[in-house]
Design a protein around this motif. Structure first.
Motif, PDB file in Angstrom:
ATOM      1  N   LYS A  20       0.831  -1.220   0.000  1.00 53.94           N
ATOM      2  CA  LYS A  20       0.000   0.000   0.000  1.00 53.94           C
ATOM      3  C   LYS A  20       0.853   1.253   0.000  1.00 53.94           C
ATOM      4  CE  LYS A  20      -1.878  -1.202   3.853  1.00 53.94           C
ATOM      5  NZ  LYS A  20      -1.385  -2.569   3.929  1.00 53.94           N
ATOM      6  N   SER A  21       1.798   1.326   0.967  1.00 55.16           N
ATOM      7  CA  SER A  21       2.567   2.565   1.115  1.00 55.16           C
ATOM      8  C   SER A  21       3.503   2.789  -0.079  1.00 55.16           C
ATOM      9  CB  SER A  21       3.366   2.535   2.425  1.00 55.16           C
ATOM     10  OG  SER A  21       2.465   2.448   3.517  1.00 55.16           O
ATOM     11  N   THR A  22       4.000   1.691  -0.660  1.00 61.76           N
ATOM     12  CA  THR A  22       4.885   1.832  -1.826  1.00 61.76           C
ATOM     13  C   THR A  22       4.090   2.346  -3.031  1.00 61.76           C
ATOM     14  OG1 THR A  22       6.049  -0.079  -0.948  1.00 61.76           O
ATOM     15  CG2 THR A  22       6.656   0.618  -3.155  1.00 61.76           C
ATOM     16  N   LEU A  23       2.855   1.851  -3.195  1.00 61.46           N
ATOM     17  CA  LEU A  23       2.008   2.346  -4.296  1.00 61.46           C
ATOM     18  C   LEU A  23       1.711   3.836  -4.091  1.00 61.46           C
ATOM     19  CD1 LEU A  23       0.205   2.071  -6.770  1.00 61.46           C
ATOM     20  CD2 LEU A  23      -1.596   1.144  -5.323  1.00 61.46           C
ATOM     21  N   ALA A  24       1.446   4.225  -2.851  1.00 62.95           N
ATOM     22  CA  ALA A  24       1.208   5.649  -2.563  1.00 62.95           C
ATOM     23  C   ALA A  24       2.435   6.473  -2.958  1.00 62.95           C
ATOM     24  CB  ALA A  24       0.892   5.842  -1.084  1.00 62.95           C
ATOM     25  N   ASP A  25       3.651   5.962  -2.636  1.00 60.56           N
ATOM     26  CA  ASP A  25       4.888   6.656  -3.023  1.00 60.56           C
ATOM     27  C   ASP A  25       4.947   6.892  -4.530  1.00 60.56           C
ATOM     28  OD1 ASP A  25       5.678   6.542  -0.449  1.00 60.56           O
ATOM     29  OD2 ASP A  25       7.227   5.024  -0.699  1.00 60.56           O
ATOM     30  N   ARG A  26       4.638   5.810  -5.304  1.00 64.54           N
ATOM     31  CA  ARG A  26       4.740   5.928  -6.767  1.00 64.54           C
ATOM     32  C   ARG A  26       3.721   6.929  -7.321  1.00 64.54           C
ATOM     33  NH1 ARG A  26       8.378   3.036  -5.683  1.00 64.54           N
ATOM     34  NH2 ARG A  26       9.081   5.122  -5.140  1.00 64.54           N
ATOM     35  N   ASP A 137       6.392  -8.097 -11.153  1.00 66.63           N
ATOM     36  CA  ASP A 137       7.767  -8.264 -11.669  1.00 66.63           C
ATOM     37  C   ASP A 137       8.484  -9.435 -10.995  1.00 66.63           C
ATOM     38  OD1 ASP A 137       7.532  -6.788  -9.317  1.00 66.63           O
ATOM     39  OD2 ASP A 137       9.586  -6.019  -9.491  1.00 66.63           O
ATOM     40  N   LEU A 138       7.885 -10.021  -9.947  1.00 67.00           N
ATOM     41  CA  LEU A 138       8.550 -11.139  -9.263  1.00 67.00           C
ATOM     42  C   LEU A 138       8.360 -12.430 -10.053  1.00 67.00           C
ATOM     43  CD1 LEU A 138       7.564 -10.514  -5.523  1.00 67.00           C
ATOM     44  CD2 LEU A 138       9.649  -9.861  -6.687  1.00 67.00           C
ATOM     45  N   PRO A 139       9.369 -13.313 -10.031  1.00 66.18           N
ATOM     46  CA  PRO A 139       9.247 -14.564 -10.799  1.00 66.18           C
ATOM     47  C   PRO A 139       8.080 -15.434 -10.321  1.00 66.18           C
ATOM     48  CG  PRO A 139      11.437 -14.376  -9.748  1.00 66.18           C
ATOM     49  CD  PRO A 139      10.694 -13.142  -9.413  1.00 66.18           C
ATOM     50  N   ALA A 140       7.702 -15.329  -9.023  1.00 63.97           N
ATOM     51  CA  ALA A 140       6.648 -16.200  -8.485  1.00 63.97           C
ATOM     52  C   ALA A 140       5.241 -15.639  -8.732  1.00 63.97           C
ATOM     53  CB  ALA A 140       6.862 -16.397  -6.982  1.00 63.97           C
ATOM     54  N   ALA A 141       5.132 -14.493  -9.412  1.00 62.93           N
ATOM     55  CA  ALA A 141       3.810 -13.864  -9.584  1.00 62.93           C
ATOM     56  C   ALA A 141       2.920 -14.702 -10.501  1.00 62.93           C
ATOM     57  CB  ALA A 141       3.988 -12.470 -10.176  1.00 62.93           C
ATOM     58  N   GLU A 142       1.629 -14.839 -10.130  1.00 56.81           N
ATOM     59  CA  GLU A 142       0.647 -15.559 -10.953  1.00 56.81           C
ATOM     60  C   GLU A 142      -0.612 -14.697 -11.063  1.00 56.81           C
ATOM     61  OE1 GLU A 142       0.624 -20.027  -9.874  1.00 56.81           O
ATOM     62  OE2 GLU A 142       1.048 -18.998  -7.996  1.00 56.81           O
ATOM     63  N   PRO A 143      -0.555 -13.612 -11.851  1.00 56.85           N
ATOM     64  CA  PRO A 143      -1.685 -12.676 -11.869  1.00 56.85           C
ATOM     65  C   PRO A 143      -3.011 -13.313 -12.301  1.00 56.85           C
ATOM     66  CG  PRO A 143       0.054 -12.003 -13.417  1.00 56.85           C
ATOM     67  CD  PRO A 143       0.591 -13.135 -12.624  1.00 56.85           C
ATOM     68  N   ALA A 166       4.637  -1.772  -7.867  1.00 53.19           N
ATOM     69  CA  ALA A 166       4.766  -0.475  -7.199  1.00 53.19           C
ATOM     70  C   ALA A 166       6.228  -0.123  -6.947  1.00 53.19           C
ATOM     71  CB  ALA A 166       3.999  -0.503  -5.875  1.00 53.19           C
ATOM     72  N   LYS A 167       7.073  -1.153  -6.862  1.00 53.20           N
ATOM     73  CA  LYS A 167       8.485  -0.894  -6.568  1.00 53.20           C
ATOM     74  C   LYS A 167       9.192  -0.300  -7.793  1.00 53.20           C
ATOM     75  CE  LYS A 167      12.298  -3.252  -4.286  1.00 53.20           C
ATOM     76  NZ  LYS A 167      12.793  -4.561  -3.859  1.00 53.20           N
ATOM     77  N   THR A 168       8.936  -0.906  -8.970  1.00 53.19           N
ATOM     78  CA  THR A 168       9.659  -0.453 -10.176  1.00 53.19           C
ATOM     79  C   THR A 168       8.871   0.597 -10.961  1.00 53.19           C
ATOM     80  OG1 THR A 168       8.654  -2.250 -11.427  1.00 53.19           O
ATOM     81  CG2 THR A 168      10.793  -2.691 -10.431  1.00 53.19           C
ATOM     82  N   GLY A 169       7.562   0.740 -10.645  1.00 52.67           N
ATOM     83  CA  GLY A 169       6.783   1.770 -11.348  1.00 52.67           C
ATOM     84  C   GLY A 169       6.044   1.261 -12.575  1.00 52.67           C
ATOM     85  N   ILE A 170       6.065  -0.064 -12.837  1.00 52.01           N
ATOM     86  CA  ILE A 170       5.322  -0.612 -13.990  1.00 52.01           C
ATOM     87  C   ILE A 170       3.824  -0.426 -13.743  1.00 52.01           C
ATOM     88  CG2 ILE A 170       4.797  -2.738 -15.294  1.00 52.01           C
ATOM     89  CD1 ILE A 170       7.492  -3.839 -14.247  1.00 52.01           C
ATOM     90  N   GLY A 171       3.110   0.077 -14.736  1.00 55.89           N
ATOM     91  CA  GLY A 171       1.649   0.115 -14.658  1.00 55.89           C
ATOM     92  C   GLY A 171       1.061   1.248 -13.819  1.00 55.89           C
ATOM     93  N   LEU A 176      -3.571   5.466 -12.353  1.00 58.53           N
ATOM     94  CA  LEU A 176      -4.070   6.849 -12.307  1.00 58.53           C
ATOM     95  C   LEU A 176      -5.271   7.020 -13.232  1.00 58.53           C
ATOM     96  CD1 LEU A 176      -0.614   8.612 -12.165  1.00 58.53           C
ATOM     97  CD2 LEU A 176      -2.405   8.876 -10.466  1.00 58.53           C
ATOM     98  N   GLU A 177      -5.202   6.399 -14.422  1.00 58.93           N
ATOM     99  CA  GLU A 177      -6.339   6.501 -15.354  1.00 58.93           C
ATOM    100  C   GLU A 177      -7.566   5.779 -14.786  1.00 58.93           C
ATOM    101  OE1 GLU A 177      -7.123   8.114 -18.318  1.00 58.93           O
ATOM    102  OE2 GLU A 177      -5.387   9.238 -17.610  1.00 58.93           O
TER     103      GLU A 177
END
Length: 599
Positions: A20-26, A137-143, A166-171, A176-177
């Motif tokens: 949450k807080s990292t997304l707020a930062d971005r 972006d993590l290898p274990a992600a299964e969206p 949220a860490k790297t800023g992808i998406g 915002l849209e």
């Protein structure tokens, strides 16, 4: 002046550590709200303890200016909420100030217990919810699998969830849209009488009490005279500002906007969270529903190690309760520990955070007594009293029955650990209410007594599931049970700091463990000391601490045995007399260790 159609108010909700807080930062960084040189990680977590533990404790707000793809300028008011169950109160009141929520789910972990609890609060508040899958972006992600899980477990359509890191800023641009296109604009009338909700208040050493408000109807300007409906107090507004996270002064706040005011208010106690603020003249007669006040569920005593620090502790507690409305305290004394305070908390993490802040920010060494919960005692004359401290238990002959607080616990756990979790809940006198599956994860719902959960339930749960279980609870009310007060007697003297309430079936086992522990903790004296656990007048467990003794027969060698006997009898009589008048010194460390017996 901002048009209503160009405002979006939303909160970010998620389980602990889902980002949450990292997304707020971005969001803050990508819109240029804060210059890059001032940017730091977890920008909205301003307390040292929040940064150190990596958790959010207070819900924080920031106003973001954003120009959408269609060229429109929007004002976004973001509230970053805590994820931890002890601070669910912060979450619930933040929800009432906004119209939509971003539901952040970790694409590697999936839906957890706290995700569910926070989503249900958002649904109760009629929010539009936009699912966001983080950490793709993590290898274990299964969206894809997690999106299905959101649909199965929560029942929200997740086909067009935002996929982000949220860490790297992808998406982040997609989020915002989605905020401006999928979340609703606030409603409100500019010409109606002023109606603003008091969302939060805190103490600032320079400005005094700062009050965060959300304007529902009407307009509030600097210099206006305002009235708080609950307390009927009237104030003049000195400062009107919006948070970008720093305060930026503003001329007026219109409907749908969130900002802060200062009005020479002396005490945070004068500002009731959930209160309605209106103009002194031509105000509204129709207040907002407000919130139920936060109810402390765990109580414990805080005592200074050095009795001379008592006044410092009193000042520190007063200052802390200015910043935290959900923390309550009252004075108490104990024969063993001297003067101190009986404090109420929303849970054990809340207790730890307050204790750390007292020790760190005010430099006071503290002793914390065993956490206990509030019991209801029904007397034979038909009255009911609340019992906060087991040492104050009235005589059982006057008591009709006792009731203890129960909670409804939701535990999400991978299938292979389910057996251990069910056994743990059974051991804690739990009643199973429900057991369902979402993929390979089980969701167990239990009715548990709060006093069994308070000590170390969460730690035990984490250890039997290797850290994979998540746990959330809400209060369910009171129920009668066979509860007794267990006192500890040292040398026939009751030690009130060690009194605890236990279930009668568990009393013997608990008493024996406590006596064994104290036998190792209390130093030996010149006379033997009995350590007993008792319920009323009946002793249920006993250990005896042997006396230190001098070898009085050392100077006798040879000769008649009666010479030795005479010396031993003389020593025995002396020890008996000493035990009658001797006082047993129990070191402070023994109290702390004895109460940690469950860990």
């Amino acid at each position: 002046m901002t048009e209503l159609s160009q405002i979006r108010n939303f909160s970010i909700v998620a389980h602990i550590d889902h980002g949450k807080s990292t997304l707020a930062d971005r969001l803050i960084q990508s819109t240029g709200t804060v210059k890059d040189r001032d940017m730091q990680e977890q920008l909205l977590d301003s307390m040292d303890i929040e940064r150190e533990r990596g958790i959010t404790i207070k819900a924080n707000t920031v106003r973001i200016d954003y120009i959408a793809n269609d060229g429109q300028a929007y004002v976004l008011n973001l509230i970053d909420t805590p994820g931890h169950v002890d601070f669910a109160y912060e979450v619930s009141r933040s929800m009432r100030a906004v119209e939509g929520s971003l539901l952040v789910v970790d694409a590697t972990q999936g839906v957890e217990a706290q995700t569910l609890a926070n989503v249900y609060q958002a649904i109760d508040a009629d929010h539009e919810i936009v699912p966001v899958l983080n950490k793709i972006d993590l290898p274990a992600a299964e969206p894809e699998r997690i999106a299905e899980q959101i649909e199965d477990v929560i029942g929200i359509d997740a086909t067009d969830a935002c996929l982000i890191s949220a860490k790297t800023g992808i998406g982040i641009p997609d989020v915002l849209e989605a905020i401006v296109t999928r979340l609703p604009a606030p409603e409100g009338t500019r010409d109606a009488p002023l109606k603003a909700m008091l969302v939060d208040s805190w103490y600032d050493p320079y400005l005094g009490v700062v009050v965060m408000i959300r304007v529902m109807d009407g307009v509030i300007k600097k210099g206006d005279r305002i009235r708080m409906i609950a307390t009927n107090a009237v104030y003049g507004i000195d400062k009107l500002a919006v948070l970008k996270p720093a305060m930026v002064d503003i001329a007026e706040l219109g409907p749908g906007e969130i900002g802060v005011i200062t009005a020479s208010i002396k005490q945070v106690r004068d500002t009731k969270v959930g209160d309605t603020i209106t103009h002194e003249r031509k105000g509204t007669d129709d207040p907002l529903p407000g919130f139920a006040p936060s109810v402390p569920v765990v109580f414990c005593g805080l005592f200074p190690v050095d009795a001379a620090d008592f006044e410092d502790l009193r000042t520190a507690i007063e200052k802390l309760s200015l910043n935290d409305a959900s923390f309550s305290s009252e004075m108490e004394t104990s024969a063993a520990l001297g003067f101190g305070f009986r404090c109420g908390f929303l849970g054990l993490l809340h207790l730890e955070v307050i204790r750390d802040r007292l020790e760190r920010e005010y430099d006071i060494e503290l002793i914390t007594t065993a956490p206990s919960v509030v019991y209801h005692i029904y007397m034979r004359d038909g009255t009911m009293t609340e019992l906060h401290n087991p040492a104050d238990m009235p005589d059982m002959t006057h008591v009709e029955h006792l009731e203890e607080p129960r909670i409804k616990a939701t535990i999400m756990v991978p299938d292979e650990y389910l057996g251990d979790v069910l056994k743990l809940c059974q051991d804690r006198r739990g009643i199973q209410l429900d057991l369902t599956y979402a993929g390979s994860r089980a969701m167990a719902v239990y009715d548990l007594p709060l006093n069994e959960v308070v000590f170390d339930f969460y730690d035990r749960l984490k250890s039997v599931t290797k850290g994979y279980a998540s746990f959330d609870y809400q209060m369910e009310g009171y129920r009668q049970d066979n509860l007794v007060k267990m006192s500890i007697l040292v040398n026939d003297e009751p030690v009130d700091a060690l009194s605890i309430m236990v279930h009668r079936d568990r009393a013997e086992q608990r008493g024996r463990a406590m006596c064994e522990k104290l036998k190792d903790l209390i130093p030996r004296h010149m006379f033997k000391i009995p350590i007993q656990a008792a319920i009323g007048g009946k002793v249920i467990a006993r250990e005896t601490l042997a006396a230190l003794r001098k070898d009085v027969t050392a100077k006798c060698y040879g000769g008649d045995a009666t010479r030795k006997r005479k010396l031993l009898d003389k020593q025995k009589a002396g020890k008996k007399k000493m035990r009658q008048f001797g006082k047993v010194e129990i070191p402070q460390s023994a109290f702390i260790s004895a109460l940690k017996m469950d860990s």
